[in-house]
Design an enzyme around this catalytic site. Sequence first.
Site, PDB file in Angstrom:
ATOM      1  N   CYS A   2     -38.183  73.756 -60.774  1.00  0.00           N
ATOM      2  CA  CYS A   2     -39.496  73.652 -60.155  1.00  0.00           C
ATOM      3  C   CYS A   2     -39.995  72.210 -60.175  1.00  0.00           C
ATOM      4  O   CYS A   2     -39.835  71.508 -61.168  1.00  0.00           O
ATOM      5  CB  CYS A   2     -40.551  74.524 -60.820  1.00  0.00           C
ATOM      6  SG  CYS A   2     -40.157  76.262 -60.842  1.00  0.00           S
ATOM      7  N   ARG A  27     -35.205  69.976 -57.512  1.00  0.00           N
ATOM      8  CA  ARG A  27     -35.546  70.688 -58.746  1.00  0.00           C
ATOM      9  C   ARG A  27     -35.665  72.201 -58.537  1.00  0.00           C
ATOM     10  O   ARG A  27     -35.768  72.958 -59.511  1.00  0.00           O
ATOM     11  CB  ARG A  27     -36.887  70.167 -59.298  1.00  0.00           C
ATOM     12  CG  ARG A  27     -36.868  68.703 -59.650  1.00  0.00           C
ATOM     13  CD  ARG A  27     -38.224  68.288 -60.177  1.00  0.00           C
ATOM     14  NE  ARG A  27     -38.547  68.964 -61.407  1.00  0.00           N
ATOM     15  CZ  ARG A  27     -38.167  68.577 -62.612  1.00  0.00           C
ATOM     16  NH1 ARG A  27     -37.471  67.482 -62.741  1.00  0.00           N
ATOM     17  NH2 ARG A  27     -38.498  69.253 -63.685  1.00  0.00           N
ATOM     18  N   TRP A  74     -38.047  77.231 -58.335  1.00  0.00           N
ATOM     19  CA  TRP A  74     -36.747  77.819 -58.704  1.00  0.00           C
ATOM     20  C   TRP A  74     -37.114  79.064 -59.504  1.00  0.00           C
ATOM     21  O   TRP A  74     -37.622  78.963 -60.617  1.00  0.00           O
ATOM     22  CB  TRP A  74     -35.939  76.824 -59.535  1.00  0.00           C
ATOM     23  CG  TRP A  74     -34.565  77.298 -59.857  1.00  0.00           C
ATOM     24  CD1 TRP A  74     -33.448  77.150 -59.092  1.00  0.00           C
ATOM     25  CD2 TRP A  74     -34.144  77.979 -61.053  1.00  0.00           C
ATOM     26  NE1 TRP A  74     -32.364  77.709 -59.729  1.00  0.00           N
ATOM     27  CE2 TRP A  74     -32.759  78.227 -60.935  1.00  0.00           C
ATOM     28  CE3 TRP A  74     -34.800  78.416 -62.213  1.00  0.00           C
ATOM     29  CZ2 TRP A  74     -32.022  78.879 -61.925  1.00  0.00           C
ATOM     30  CZ3 TRP A  74     -34.068  79.065 -63.196  1.00  0.00           C
ATOM     31  CH2 TRP A  74     -32.687  79.287 -63.041  1.00  0.00           C
ATOM     32  N   ASN A 100     -44.367  74.634 -63.949  1.00  0.00           N
ATOM     33  CA  ASN A 100     -42.921  74.496 -64.168  1.00  0.00           C
ATOM     34  C   ASN A 100     -42.674  74.882 -65.612  1.00  0.00           C
ATOM     35  O   ASN A 100     -43.188  74.226 -66.516  1.00  0.00           O
ATOM     36  CB  ASN A 100     -42.515  73.030 -63.907  1.00  0.00           C
ATOM     37  CG  ASN A 100     -41.090  72.730 -64.320  1.00  0.00           C
ATOM     38  OD1 ASN A 100     -40.233  73.617 -64.295  1.00  0.00           O
ATOM     39  ND2 ASN A 100     -40.826  71.491 -64.689  1.00  0.00           N
ATOM     40  N   GLY A 101     -41.908  75.965 -65.833  1.00  0.00           N
ATOM     41  CA  GLY A 101     -41.639  76.398 -67.201  1.00  0.00           C
ATOM     42  C   GLY A 101     -41.693  77.913 -67.271  1.00  0.00           C
ATOM     43  O   GLY A 101     -41.613  78.598 -66.239  1.00  0.00           O
ATOM     44  N   GLU A 490     -14.296  69.320 -64.954  1.00  0.00           N
ATOM     45  CA  GLU A 490     -15.323  68.773 -64.064  1.00  0.00           C
ATOM     46  C   GLU A 490     -14.966  69.055 -62.598  1.00  0.00           C
ATOM     47  O   GLU A 490     -15.835  69.419 -61.806  1.00  0.00           O
ATOM     48  CB  GLU A 490     -15.469  67.264 -64.330  1.00  0.00           C
ATOM     49  CG  GLU A 490     -16.436  66.523 -63.430  1.00  0.00           C
ATOM     50  CD  GLU A 490     -17.894  66.920 -63.610  1.00  0.00           C
ATOM     51  OE1 GLU A 490     -18.214  67.726 -64.507  1.00  0.00           O
ATOM     52  OE2 GLU A 490     -18.723  66.437 -62.821  1.00  0.00           O
ATOM     53  N   LYS A 494     -17.295  71.166 -60.106  1.00  0.00           N
ATOM     54  CA  LYS A 494     -17.804  70.618 -58.833  1.00  0.00           C
ATOM     55  C   LYS A 494     -17.501  71.579 -57.683  1.00  0.00           C
ATOM     56  O   LYS A 494     -18.355  71.865 -56.860  1.00  0.00           O
ATOM     57  CB  LYS A 494     -17.164  69.263 -58.501  1.00  0.00           C
ATOM     58  CG  LYS A 494     -17.557  68.085 -59.339  1.00  0.00           C
ATOM     59  CD  LYS A 494     -18.936  67.543 -59.076  1.00  0.00           C
ATOM     60  CE  LYS A 494     -19.929  68.213 -59.988  1.00  0.00           C
ATOM     61  NZ  LYS A 494     -20.327  67.540 -61.160  1.00  0.00           N
ATOM     62  N   GLU A 497     -19.630  74.781 -57.893  1.00  0.00           N
ATOM     63  CA  GLU A 497     -21.055  74.557 -57.630  1.00  0.00           C
ATOM     64  C   GLU A 497     -21.385  74.434 -56.160  1.00  0.00           C
ATOM     65  O   GLU A 497     -22.368  74.975 -55.690  1.00  0.00           O
ATOM     66  CB  GLU A 497     -21.490  73.220 -58.259  1.00  0.00           C
ATOM     67  CG  GLU A 497     -21.773  73.240 -59.707  1.00  0.00           C
ATOM     68  CD  GLU A 497     -22.228  71.858 -60.150  1.00  0.00           C
ATOM     69  OE1 GLU A 497     -23.343  71.759 -60.631  1.00  0.00           O
ATOM     70  OE2 GLU A 497     -21.463  70.888 -60.011  1.00  0.00           O
ATOM     71  N   HIS A 513      -0.284  80.449 -70.445  1.00  0.00           N
ATOM     72  CA  HIS A 513      -0.795  81.489 -71.343  1.00  0.00           C
ATOM     73  C   HIS A 513      -1.825  82.384 -70.665  1.00  0.00           C
ATOM     74  O   HIS A 513      -2.697  82.929 -71.328  1.00  0.00           O
ATOM     75  CB  HIS A 513      -1.380  80.840 -72.601  1.00  0.00           C
ATOM     76  CG  HIS A 513      -0.369  80.027 -73.351  1.00  0.00           C
ATOM     77  ND1 HIS A 513       0.614  80.594 -74.119  1.00  0.00           N
ATOM     78  CD2 HIS A 513      -0.161  78.696 -73.379  1.00  0.00           C
ATOM     79  CE1 HIS A 513       1.370  79.632 -74.630  1.00  0.00           C
ATOM     80  NE2 HIS A 513       0.916  78.466 -74.191  1.00  0.00           N
ATOM     81  N   LYS A 612     -31.409  70.984 -60.152  1.00  0.00           N
ATOM     82  CA  LYS A 612     -30.878  69.788 -60.797  1.00  0.00           C
ATOM     83  C   LYS A 612     -31.173  69.736 -62.289  1.00  0.00           C
ATOM     84  O   LYS A 612     -30.336  69.360 -63.084  1.00  0.00           O
ATOM     85  CB  LYS A 612     -31.472  68.564 -60.093  1.00  0.00           C
ATOM     86  CG  LYS A 612     -31.023  67.241 -60.643  1.00  0.00           C
ATOM     87  CD  LYS A 612     -29.707  66.845 -60.040  1.00  0.00           C
ATOM     88  CE  LYS A 612     -29.157  65.570 -60.621  1.00  0.00           C
ATOM     89  NZ  LYS A 612     -27.689  65.597 -60.591  1.00  0.00           N
TER      90      LYS A 612
HETATM   91  C1  F6R Z   1     -23.065  69.715 -62.717  1.00  0.00           C
HETATM   92  C2  F6R Z   1     -24.393  69.410 -63.202  1.00  0.00           C
HETATM   93  C3  F6R Z   1     -24.892  70.144 -64.389  1.00  0.00           C
HETATM   94  C4  F6R Z   1     -25.557  69.168 -65.357  1.00  0.00           C
HETATM   95  C5  F6R Z   1     -26.190  69.927 -66.527  1.00  0.00           C
HETATM   96  C6  F6R Z   1     -26.814  68.986 -67.532  1.00  0.00           C
HETATM   97  O1  F6R Z   1     -22.776  69.014 -61.557  1.00  0.00           O
HETATM   98  O2  F6R Z   1     -25.080  68.592 -62.657  1.00  0.00           O
HETATM   99  O3  F6R Z   1     -23.867  70.860 -65.010  1.00  0.00           O
HETATM  100  O4  F6R Z   1     -24.591  68.270 -65.805  1.00  0.00           O
HETATM  101  O5  F6R Z   1     -27.160  70.797 -66.044  1.00  0.00           O
HETATM  102  O6  F6R Z   1     -27.809  68.214 -66.933  1.00  0.00           O
HETATM  103  P1  F6R Z   1     -28.380  66.932 -67.653  1.00  0.00           P
HETATM  104  O7  F6R Z   1     -27.277  65.917 -67.693  1.00  0.00           O
HETATM  105  O8  F6R Z   1     -29.530  66.492 -66.826  1.00  0.00           O
HETATM  106  O9  F6R Z   1     -28.764  67.357 -69.033  1.00  0.00           O
END
Ligand code: F6R
Length: 617
Positions: A2, A27, A74, A100-101, A490, A494, A497, A513, A612
């Site tokens: 949010c 957000r 969100w 937000n929360g 990673e 990616k 996501e 395994h 994010k």
């Molecule tokens: C993946 C991604 C998330 C963040 C995670 C932590 O692409 O962006 O997995 O890495 O939510 O976010 P921060 O680094 O802001 O604590």
Amino acid sequence: MCGIVGYVGKQKAAAIILEGLKRLEYRGYDSAGVCVLQAGKLDVAKKAGRVEVLVKEAARHKFTGTSGIGHTRWATHGGVTDANAHPHVSSDGKLALIHNGVIENYAGMKKFLAGKGYTFKSETDTEALCNLIAYHYAKEPAPKNGGSRFLESVRKALRHVEGTYGIAVLCADCPDEIVAARKASPLVLGVGDQEYILASDAAAIVSRTQNVVYLKDGELVHITPRAFAISTLDQADVSPVVDTITWKVGDADLNGYAHFMEKEIFEQPQALENTMRGRFAEDGSTAQFGGLNLSAAEFRQIDRLLFCACGSAWHACLVAEHLVESFARVPVEVDYASEFRYRNVPLDRNTLCWVISQSGETIDTLAALREAKRKGHRVLAINNVVGSTIAREADGGVYQHVGPEIGVASTKAFTSQLLLGAMIALYIARMRDMSFSDGVQYVQSLKGAPDLVRTVLKQAPKIRKIAKKYAKHADFLFLGRLSLFPVALEGALKLKEISYIHAEGYPTAEMKHGPIALVSEQCPSVFLVPKGDVFNKIVSSMQEIKARKGPIIAVVTAGSEIPPGVADEVIPIPDCHPAVLPIVATIPVQLLSYYIALERGCDVDKPRNLAKSVTVE
Ligand code: F6R
């Protein structure tokens, strides 16, 4: 999770708020709303959908008022509907609130308020708080000594809240005033020329002013047309500290790229340079950091490190573990922040804790930091967002300096975290067994990383062709060993996501395994294949996949020869120092995921269900 924006000034509030919401859309983007106070009435426009849907709806309202609040959501409590979108207005029509929360005790509040005649139109926790403020406002006696009835009613209501909040409130009786407050959700006040703009993140503020005040947990701000005043839940006055944002509005624009993710992938050489700048000692053999608040002598006492983070940042911790253990020979433990906070981990006195978080607001990482501090440990942080909660609560730390990362999938922040992990390994190693000449070579290699990344980025057209060929597959494996195992994780993250393809990251040899059961013509494997001790072992693993008809995309360091017929696609990367290898190997998996998502027509910067900054548990 949010985004919230508030405005008080001389301009029409709605346009400024909508512009701010566009910048905060990363957000949360399932619904959005705005409320403007005009002619003593709280006029609300809100809609399920993106901010662009709200812009059309807002146009019909012809807002002219000069104070207002806005929100991009969100969803946590209640589905994605117009009614659940914020702002919420109290049932007596007096107050409008954005939040937000999570209000954890909202059910009890609702019951109490229903008994007092308040009614509810949504399924949200937020509406309960809005009505609770209205309840206190209705009861609040006339203010003494010039105090504000509006402010005191917000303060009283917040004392009953269990949970987290960044809120901004408008009151129909108080033109050009906003009361805002925070607890564990970020809130920044921009102090402009005869105007104030309040937001979850400086991105929504920077086009109007670079002067900001970061609110702390438990603080409220009361904004009036002429001034603002900060106080605590206990009514203590707080002297504001005005900071200056170092980045400019253009930094958060697309600047000709199709997506923020694409822009941020291609910005990585510069981002790495910015992360390193000024952080090597004069003799060129080690790293130096200004803000650790820990002397070299104290560092020498440390005999164990603990790294905590979430998501991509957790992958960066795994790479740091590998490099610190290999070069500095100090044992390292890595934990998911969300697990650490509840696991009651035994830590000894000489353990140094690190948390890594791009946003500096991830609630689990913040909770891990607080838990470690509660147990008396010193906690250092790696953060990108200056002034974020984690940056402020840590005992010291290092900023990433990569500028705003807007794409929901982390890219430049991740490689910058890899770089800082490598620099921390160097810093500790040089205090212990690493020689001067090895240190110099290490530093030179790190300094060369941006150019190596530039070389890999030049392969974007080739990677795009590979992406086109494999974009329709429903499953992928990403396989890497040692420091490239976290890069495999990673790569899989990616792809999941942003393209919604099922992908798993595994240590290459573990594939036998279990995951090998997935292998077929329909399940490509992305192998990360560095030169060195395990090269032949990795090639054997590739043969095992090939024998089962699995397509292979191999990311291979220059100078290594994969036997003919084993890999279907080869993406070469430069041979480099082990501290730089994870950074260089990350670029192809980022590009592959990005181009696959494009081929599948996915909304790369705003993937479904994600936001994010994860400020709820
Ligand atoms: C993946 C991604 C998330 C963040 C995670 C932590 O692409 O962006 O997995 O890495 O939510 O976010 P921060 O680094 O802001 O604590």
